[in-house]
Design a protein around this motif. Structure first.
Motif, PDB file in Angstrom:
ATOM      1  N   LEU A  14       0.816  -1.211   0.000  1.00  0.00           N
ATOM      2  CA  LEU A  14       0.000   0.000   0.000  1.00  0.00           C
ATOM      3  C   LEU A  14       0.849   1.260   0.000  1.00  0.00           C
ATOM      4  O   LEU A  14       0.560   2.206  -0.744  1.00  0.00           O
ATOM      5  N   ALA A  15       1.910   1.307   0.789  1.00  0.00           N
ATOM      6  CA  ALA A  15       2.746   2.507   0.843  1.00  0.00           C
ATOM      7  C   ALA A  15       3.397   2.779  -0.515  1.00  0.00           C
ATOM      8  O   ALA A  15       3.405   3.909  -1.000  1.00  0.00           O
ATOM      9  N   ALA A  16       3.927   1.748  -1.145  1.00  0.00           N
ATOM     10  CA  ALA A  16       4.613   1.919  -2.427  1.00  0.00           C
ATOM     11  C   ALA A  16       3.641   2.284  -3.555  1.00  0.00           C
ATOM     12  O   ALA A  16       3.983   3.064  -4.448  1.00  0.00           O
ATOM     13  N   TRP A  17       2.438   1.751  -3.516  1.00  0.00           N
ATOM     14  CA  TRP A  17       1.462   1.977  -4.575  1.00  0.00           C
ATOM     15  C   TRP A  17       0.546   3.160  -4.292  1.00  0.00           C
ATOM     16  O   TRP A  17      -0.309   3.494  -5.128  1.00  0.00           O
ATOM     17  N   ALA A  18       0.677   3.808  -3.143  1.00  0.00           N
ATOM     18  CA  ALA A  18      -0.244   4.892  -2.758  1.00  0.00           C
ATOM     19  C   ALA A  18      -0.398   5.985  -3.814  1.00  0.00           C
ATOM     20  O   ALA A  18      -1.531   6.385  -4.114  1.00  0.00           O
ATOM     21  N   PRO A  19       0.664   6.504  -4.422  1.00  0.00           N
ATOM     22  CA  PRO A  19       0.463   7.558  -5.427  1.00  0.00           C
ATOM     23  C   PRO A  19      -0.386   7.087  -6.614  1.00  0.00           C
ATOM     24  O   PRO A  19      -1.214   7.843  -7.122  1.00  0.00           O
ATOM     25  N   TYR A  20      -0.196   5.850  -7.028  1.00  0.00           N
ATOM     26  CA  TYR A  20      -0.969   5.311  -8.155  1.00  0.00           C
ATOM     27  C   TYR A  20      -2.416   5.049  -7.739  1.00  0.00           C
ATOM     28  O   TYR A  20      -3.345   5.283  -8.509  1.00  0.00           O
ATOM     29  N   ALA A  21      -2.582   4.573  -6.507  1.00  0.00           N
ATOM     30  CA  ALA A  21      -3.931   4.335  -5.987  1.00  0.00           C
ATOM     31  C   ALA A  21      -4.711   5.642  -5.905  1.00  0.00           C
ATOM     32  O   ALA A  21      -5.892   5.696  -6.249  1.00  0.00           O
ATOM     33  N   LEU A  22      -4.034   6.716  -5.487  1.00  0.00           N
ATOM     34  CA  LEU A  22      -4.718   8.009  -5.396  1.00  0.00           C
ATOM     35  C   LEU A  22      -5.064   8.562  -6.767  1.00  0.00           C
ATOM     36  O   LEU A  22      -6.069   9.260  -6.915  1.00  0.00           O
ATOM     37  N   GLU A  23      -4.275   8.229  -7.790  1.00  0.00           N
ATOM     38  CA  GLU A  23      -4.643   8.624  -9.156  1.00  0.00           C
ATOM     39  C   GLU A  23      -5.942   7.931  -9.568  1.00  0.00           C
ATOM     40  O   GLU A  23      -6.826   8.547 -10.168  1.00  0.00           O
ATOM     41  N   VAL A  24      -6.050   6.645  -9.237  1.00  0.00           N
ATOM     42  CA  VAL A  24      -7.275   5.895  -9.536  1.00  0.00           C
ATOM     43  C   VAL A  24      -8.444   6.508  -8.777  1.00  0.00           C
ATOM     44  O   VAL A  24      -9.512   6.767  -9.334  1.00  0.00           O
ATOM     45  N   GLN A  25      -8.241   6.745  -7.481  1.00  0.00           N
ATOM     46  CA  GLN A  25      -9.318   7.301  -6.659  1.00  0.00           C
ATOM     47  C   GLN A  25      -9.741   8.677  -7.169  1.00  0.00           C
ATOM     48  O   GLN A  25     -10.932   8.985  -7.198  1.00  0.00           O
ATOM     49  N   VAL A  64      -5.418  -0.134 -12.237  1.00  0.00           N
ATOM     50  CA  VAL A  64      -6.717   0.324 -12.738  1.00  0.00           C
ATOM     51  C   VAL A  64      -7.791   0.219 -11.671  1.00  0.00           C
ATOM     52  O   VAL A  64      -8.931   0.659 -11.873  1.00  0.00           O
ATOM     53  N   GLY A  65      -7.451  -0.356 -10.534  1.00  0.00           N
ATOM     54  CA  GLY A  65      -8.368  -0.448  -9.405  1.00  0.00           C
ATOM     55  C   GLY A  65      -7.596  -0.882  -8.182  1.00  0.00           C
ATOM     56  O   GLY A  65      -6.508  -1.455  -8.292  1.00  0.00           O
TER      57      GLY A  65
END
Length: 189
Positions: A14-25, A64-65
């Motif tokens: 989660l920490a490493a992917w957070a910036p990408y997750a926030l782009e999705v959100q 993508v999710g």
């Protein structure tokens, strides 16, 4: 029109992917750059919580999710906001021994393909708990229909969260989630 590629769901850091997750959100939920910046810090704190689980839906190496959650703790901010609304409706016991789905978002062009269902099912199955709780915008949306199809029911409605004008509904489900097929209307987001 974008060609939709095959998507796989797998655990993510989660920490490493957070910036990408926030782009999705941001795309799925309509967040401003300022809201993304604030939420990035929150996701970073959540990534350090005991028992946090995170899964990503990846098309190649593109997120993508995603979804993540953790065992609920009464001292967490979210719990302190929803507690009086649950207590007023006789559901305060839903704050203990439950897995809280913290975030679940899929890019609009990938919605309606079962990714949200796969993500939430995977999170709940891996939680090791027998109940799940979440909050969703208090409106008839594809997300609310998905949650209901999986067995979530309304525990408290019209719950206001600070810094948002939209009321939320708190929903809970016994695990395992129901095994009903869900498909969003073709024109929904």
């Amino acid at each position: 029109m974008e060609q939709l590629t095959e998507v796989t769901v797998r655990p993510i850091d989660l920490a490493a992917w957070a910036p990408y997750a926030l782009e999705v959100q941001a795309q799925a939920f309509g967040l401003s750059a300022q809201e993304v910046a604030v939420r990035l810090h929150i996701v970073g704190r959540h990534a350090q919580q005991s028992g946090v689980l995170a899964f990503g839906a990846l098309a190649g190496d593109r997120l993508v999710g995603f979804g993540y959650g953790m065992p609920n703790q009464r001292e967490h901010w979210w719990s302190t906001v929803i507690e009086p609304y649950l207590a007023a409706r006789g559901h305060v016991d839903w704050l203990d021994g439950v897995f809280a789905i913290t975030e679940l978002h899929v890019l609009p062009q990938y919605q309606g393909r079962g990714l949200g269902s796969t993500l939430i099912r995977t999170l709940c199955e891996r939680s090791g708990l027998d109940r799940s709780i979440l909050s969703a915008i208090d409106a008839e949306t594809p997300a609310r229909r998905l949650y209901r199809s999986l067995g979530y029911r309304d525990l408290a409605r019209a719950v206001p969260f600070p810094n948002t004008d939209r009321p939320y509904t708190v929903m809970g489900a016994r695990l395992p989630l129901l095994d009903r097929s869900y498909s969003a209307p073709a024109n929904s987001r």
